[in-house]
Design a protein around this motif. Sequence first.
Motif, PDB file in Angstrom:
ATOM      1  N   SER A 118       0.834  -1.201   0.000  1.00  0.00           N
ATOM      2  CA  SER A 118       0.000   0.000   0.000  1.00  0.00           C
ATOM      3  C   SER A 118       0.867   1.250   0.000  1.00  0.00           C
ATOM      4  O   SER A 118       0.589   2.225  -0.725  1.00  0.00           O
ATOM      5  CB  SER A 118      -0.924   0.004   1.227  1.00  0.00           C
ATOM      6  OG  SER A 118      -1.789  -1.118   1.212  1.00  0.00           O
ATOM      7  N   PHE A 119       1.916   1.240   0.817  1.00  0.00           N
ATOM      8  CA  PHE A 119       2.847   2.367   0.867  1.00  0.00           C
ATOM      9  C   PHE A 119       3.539   2.554  -0.481  1.00  0.00           C
ATOM     10  O   PHE A 119       3.625   3.671  -1.009  1.00  0.00           O
ATOM     11  CB  PHE A 119       3.884   2.131   1.968  1.00  0.00           C
ATOM     12  CG  PHE A 119       5.043   3.084   1.954  1.00  0.00           C
ATOM     13  CD1 PHE A 119       4.865   4.418   2.290  1.00  0.00           C
ATOM     14  CD2 PHE A 119       6.320   2.656   1.599  1.00  0.00           C
ATOM     15  CE1 PHE A 119       5.943   5.310   2.278  1.00  0.00           C
ATOM     16  CE2 PHE A 119       7.394   3.525   1.582  1.00  0.00           C
ATOM     17  CZ  PHE A 119       7.202   4.862   1.920  1.00  0.00           C
ATOM     18  N   ILE A 120       4.029   1.464  -1.061  1.00  0.00           N
ATOM     19  CA  ILE A 120       4.728   1.558  -2.344  1.00  0.00           C
ATOM     20  C   ILE A 120       3.812   2.119  -3.423  1.00  0.00           C
ATOM     21  O   ILE A 120       4.190   3.022  -4.174  1.00  0.00           O
ATOM     22  CB  ILE A 120       5.276   0.185  -2.773  1.00  0.00           C
ATOM     23  CG1 ILE A 120       6.410  -0.252  -1.860  1.00  0.00           C
ATOM     24  CG2 ILE A 120       5.768   0.224  -4.217  1.00  0.00           C
ATOM     25  CD1 ILE A 120       6.912  -1.648  -2.147  1.00  0.00           C
ATOM     26  N   TYR A 121       2.582   1.575  -3.503  1.00  0.00           N
ATOM     27  CA  TYR A 121       1.685   2.049  -4.561  1.00  0.00           C
ATOM     28  C   TYR A 121       1.326   3.521  -4.365  1.00  0.00           C
ATOM     29  O   TYR A 121       1.213   4.275  -5.341  1.00  0.00           O
ATOM     30  CB  TYR A 121       0.414   1.204  -4.626  1.00  0.00           C
ATOM     31  CG  TYR A 121      -0.444   1.593  -5.808  1.00  0.00           C
ATOM     32  CD1 TYR A 121      -0.064   1.242  -7.102  1.00  0.00           C
ATOM     33  CD2 TYR A 121      -1.588   2.361  -5.641  1.00  0.00           C
ATOM     34  CE1 TYR A 121      -0.801   1.636  -8.201  1.00  0.00           C
ATOM     35  CE2 TYR A 121      -2.342   2.762  -6.737  1.00  0.00           C
ATOM     36  CZ  TYR A 121      -1.944   2.391  -8.013  1.00  0.00           C
ATOM     37  OH  TYR A 121      -2.674   2.799  -9.098  1.00  0.00           O
ATOM     38  N   ALA A 122       1.183   3.935  -3.104  1.00  0.00           N
ATOM     39  CA  ALA A 122       0.863   5.343  -2.838  1.00  0.00           C
ATOM     40  C   ALA A 122       1.999   6.266  -3.264  1.00  0.00           C
ATOM     41  O   ALA A 122       1.762   7.432  -3.590  1.00  0.00           O
ATOM     42  CB  ALA A 122       0.563   5.543  -1.351  1.00  0.00           C
ATOM     43  N   THR A 123       3.244   5.757  -3.283  1.00  0.00           N
ATOM     44  CA  THR A 123       4.369   6.565  -3.764  1.00  0.00           C
ATOM     45  C   THR A 123       4.446   6.553  -5.291  1.00  0.00           C
ATOM     46  O   THR A 123       4.918   7.509  -5.902  1.00  0.00           O
ATOM     47  CB  THR A 123       5.710   6.042  -3.199  1.00  0.00           C
ATOM     48  OG1 THR A 123       6.065   4.817  -3.838  1.00  0.00           O
ATOM     49  CG2 THR A 123       5.628   5.828  -1.708  1.00  0.00           C
TER      50      THR A 123
END
Length: 323
Positions: A118-123
Amino acid sequence: MLKQLPVTNKFLQCQELKIPAPWGYISGRWYGDRTERPILALHGFMDNLGSFDRLVPLLPDHVGVLCIDLPGHGRSSPLPLGIRYDVYNDVFIIPRIMKHFGWVKVSLMGHSLGAFYSFIYATMAPNTVDMVICIDCVLLPKFDSDVALESFRRNLEQHMVQDEILASGNLREPPSYKLPKLEMAVANGTLSSVTPDLAQHLLHRQVKESGLNPDSFYLSIDRRIKFYNYWDIGAELSADMARGVGKKPFLIIKGSMSPFLGPHTDEAVSILAQDNPHFEFYEVENGTHHVHLRFPEECAKYMCPFIQYHRPPSNATLFRGKL
């Protein structure tokens, strides 16, 4: 027999589904309202969507939750032979699901590896993400370089061995056990993050009844997953990624007994919080890594107002509620 899971109103409203993919399908369970875009929930390593069983019924009713089994987990299709399980392949499950349903935006809720995704996709695509909830993880724990290199070599070799076994078609039924022993194995495998009595929530989607031993079951998870290729993100890159998220609604929940949020995540978390009025961080006392499964009421106490504020009921939902 597997234990009967508790039934709630939101469970009664849930629907099992299969999302097509080039290698098969992604299995999911959509809880609640099907007329509005749901929250997309991603589970952790070697788990499945059952890890959200106790949390989802406690979340606001006006917004649905779509929990999925990642490839090779739960009831989802395994990846094709020759394709490794790693961050790159799994993260792109998110835009694949968005395209399937025609979503322009996505709300993400992830635990452990799912929180990392989730963190990676948000970046990567911050303009398409309107809300992120990370449960006991943002970045994966750091490994010493020699440990990381040895793990990479071992996993590469073992993944190829498993590929060859699958390609030969000479498959044998894995070892099978009575359910109490499987429940204890799950508890031990999570370092007691999951208790044996809660293991049923992870087992009911990834065990099959043995054809050799009566009243016994074996794990149906793709064995290649054990040799997952981790992405070890350095401090400089993780800081840049955190800056890329921007000032979007971001909630982090940590289990006080878990090491998954610590010094290796401090800088990224600090950047996510900096000048962001929509950032929230809470710690659940005595919470283990599977804090959402062990203490769902405590997690929901923080999640519900966050969701209510950042994903409030639409006019259509309010109108239906008055009928």
